[in-house]
Design an enzyme around this catalytic site. Structure first.
Site, short mmCIF file in Angstrom:
data_model
loop_
_atom_site.label_atom_id
_atom_site.label_comp_id
_atom_site.label_asym_id
_atom_site.label_seq_id
_atom_site.Cartn_x
_atom_site.Cartn_y
_atom_site.Cartn_z
N LYS A 92 -8.08 5.50 -19.51
CA LYS A 92 -8.31 6.00 -20.87
C LYS A 92 -7.04 5.83 -21.72
CE LYS A 92 -12.05 6.95 -18.63
NZ LYS A 92 -12.37 8.21 -18.00
N TYR A 124 -15.37 16.34 -15.21
CA TYR A 124 -15.87 14.96 -15.13
C TYR A 124 -16.93 14.85 -14.02
CZ TYR A 124 -15.73 9.86 -14.94
OH TYR A 124 -16.06 8.53 -14.97
N ARG A 154 0.84 -1.21 0.00
CA ARG A 154 0.00 0.00 0.00
C ARG A 154 0.87 1.26 0.00
NH1 ARG A 154 -1.64 2.13 4.48
NH2 ARG A 154 -1.96 0.16 5.56
N ASP A 163 -6.66 18.15 -14.95
CA ASP A 163 -7.02 16.79 -15.35
C ASP A 163 -6.65 16.68 -16.83
OD1 ASP A 163 -8.28 14.49 -16.30
OD2 ASP A 163 -9.96 14.65 -14.90
C1 LIG Z 1 -12.86 8.69 -16.67
C2 LIG Z 1 -12.42 10.00 -16.15
C3 LIG Z 1 -12.19 10.20 -14.78
C4 LIG Z 1 -12.41 9.14 -13.74
O1 LIG Z 1 -11.55 8.06 -13.91
P1 LIG Z 1 -11.90 6.54 -13.52
O2 LIG Z 1 -10.70 5.80 -13.97
O3 LIG Z 1 -13.16 6.17 -14.27
O4 LIG Z 1 -12.12 6.49 -12.05
C5 LIG Z 1 -11.72 11.47 -14.40
N1 LIG Z 1 -11.55 12.46 -15.29
C6 LIG Z 1 -11.79 12.28 -16.61
C7 LIG Z 1 -11.59 13.42 -17.55
C8 LIG Z 1 -12.25 11.05 -17.09
O5 LIG Z 1 -12.50 10.89 -18.39
#
Ligand SMILES: *Cc1c(COP(=O)(O)O)cnc(C)c1O
Length: 394
Positions: A209, A112, A59, A184
């Site tokens: 992604k 998001y 962890r 982000d």
């Molecule tokens: C998918 C996404 C998230 C969240 O990520 P997870 O892996 O689904 O928890 C945060 N910000 C953006 C821009 C995203 O596309």
């Protein structure tokens, strides 16, 4: 072990991370262990006191996860990185690490969905305040600053409008007002945009992604500009417990190797798909930063190394047209998420946002005919042919 500092981006994807093991493995092995043996009581004490580098417990840190963290930190030109079980693990730990009760955060209104829910629905319970504005317009950010504002949290390009926020200008505002600038960077990946170079303090990704890119795991990562920000984040991660698992990290390291060539291919196709959509009679408008019709075409060119692979478009026929399009695509996968090798299509009004009130949808820029499209690496002729046959049935 190669020094990867002066290598090109694609070479860093293959050789980055600087992992070295005693057998000379060509890839980073999966250290599938929860705990690590100490050589002696004194050795254990030194590791615990932080006087000696060494792994203690997964962890807190694990060699497979560390290799990924070093690699992504290098790709984003940061001091260090912390990997998480999911993108939302990354987002919520950023909030917890850097905000206190009584602090205020300003964020993009098209951020998001879960990032906003976590802030407005949960961080608010711990006394953190927030304001959501269209960060594409810098006046909106300036007008929202309060004496207790501590963080500016932006997402660019934003979903689903593909609106672009000027990172360098935000960094300037943040500096003037002593705010932490968090970006982000999920929609671009480090291949297309490096927010730390433009003045951001913290960058995060949903690794789910582009970085992993194969729609087979979820994960998150945060990269910090300084050691101090890294330490604050790392200690919050190990106390909240949202660490990435070594097997998951191995999958991401494997997916990451092809990030550059995946995006090159998908981006080349995305331009052709966007142009096809603009010419189709059922399509009212197309939002893609690579099109001259995009309102921030010039800004996108300035801060991104390419327009990316995400397109949103508006159907003339509204809700019914969207439903028909979804039910008629054959190769494109009807699914949420983005940034993978497979082309994904989604219609928020009839799918993800079907239970959301009309006013909330309008506020989020979700119109009845809006379609979100993530271009994959299939042959572009097949992507366009699939879209065409489905659009022609509307
Ligand atoms: C998918 C996404 C998230 C969240 O990520 P997870 O892996 O689904 O928890 C945060 N910000 C953006 C821009 C995203 O596309």
């Amino acid at each position: 072990m190669t020094d990867t500092k002066n290598l090109g981006f694609n070479s860093k994807l293959i050789h980055g991370g600087g992992h070295h093991d005693e057998y000379g493995a060509a890839t980073v092995p999966i250290y599938q262990t929860s705990t690590f043996r100490f050589d002696s009581a004194e050795d254990g004490a030194a590791c615990f006191a932080g006087e000696k580098d060494g792994y203690v417990y997964t962890r807190i840190g694990n060699p497979t996860v560390s290799a990924l963290e070093r690699q992504v930190a290098e790709l984003e030109h940061g001091y260090g990185a912390v990997a998480f079980a999911s993108g939302m693990g990354a987002v919520s730990t950023v909030y917890m690490a850097y905000l206190n009760a009584g602090d205020h955060m300003i964020s993009s209104d098209a951020v998001y969905g879960a990032s906003r829910t976590m802030m407005e629905g949960h961080m608010s319970r711990f006394g953190v305040q927030s304001t959501y504005v269209k960060t594409e317009k810098l006046e909106n950010i300036k007008a929202a600053i309060r004496p207790n504002t501590k963080m500016l949290y932006i997402e660019t390009p934003a979903n689903p409008t593909m609106g672009i926020t000027d990172i360098e200008a935000c960094a300037k505002i943040a500096k003037e007002h002593n705010l932490l600038l968090v970006v982000d960077n999920t929609f671009c990946s480090p291949y297309l945009q490096n927010p730390l170079d433009l003045g951001a303090d913290v960058v995060l990704h949903s690794v789910t992604k582009f970085i992993n890119g194969h729609a087979d795991i979820v994960g998150g990562i945060v990269i910090t500009k300084t050691q101090e920000l890294y330490k604050q984040l790392h200690v919050m991660m190990l106390n909240l417990g949202g660490n990435m698992d070594p097997h998951q990290a191995y999958m991401v390291i494997r997916g990451l190797k092809t990030l550059g060539i995946r995006i090159d291919r998908a981006q080349e196709s995305a331009m052709k798909v966007a142009e096809f959509l603009e010419s189709h009679p059922q399509v009212a408008s197309v939002a893609y930063p690579g099109l001259k019709s995009h309102p921030q075409y010039e800004l996108a060119k300035k801060q991104m190394r390419g327009p990316g692979t995400m397109i949103s478009f508006e159907l003339k026929g509204g809700l019914e047209a969207g439903r028909k399009l979804m039910n008629n695509v054959k190769m494109c996968i009807l699914a949420v998420s983005l940034g993978g090798v497979e082309t994904l299509i989604q219609h928020p009004a009839s799918m993800t946002h079907s239970k959301v009130s009309a006013t909330a949808k309008a506020a989020a820029g979700i119109t009845d005919g809006l379609v979100r499209f993530s271009v994959g690496i299939e042959n572009v002729e097949d992507i366009i042919a699939d879209l065409k046959q489905a659009l022609d049935k509307i």
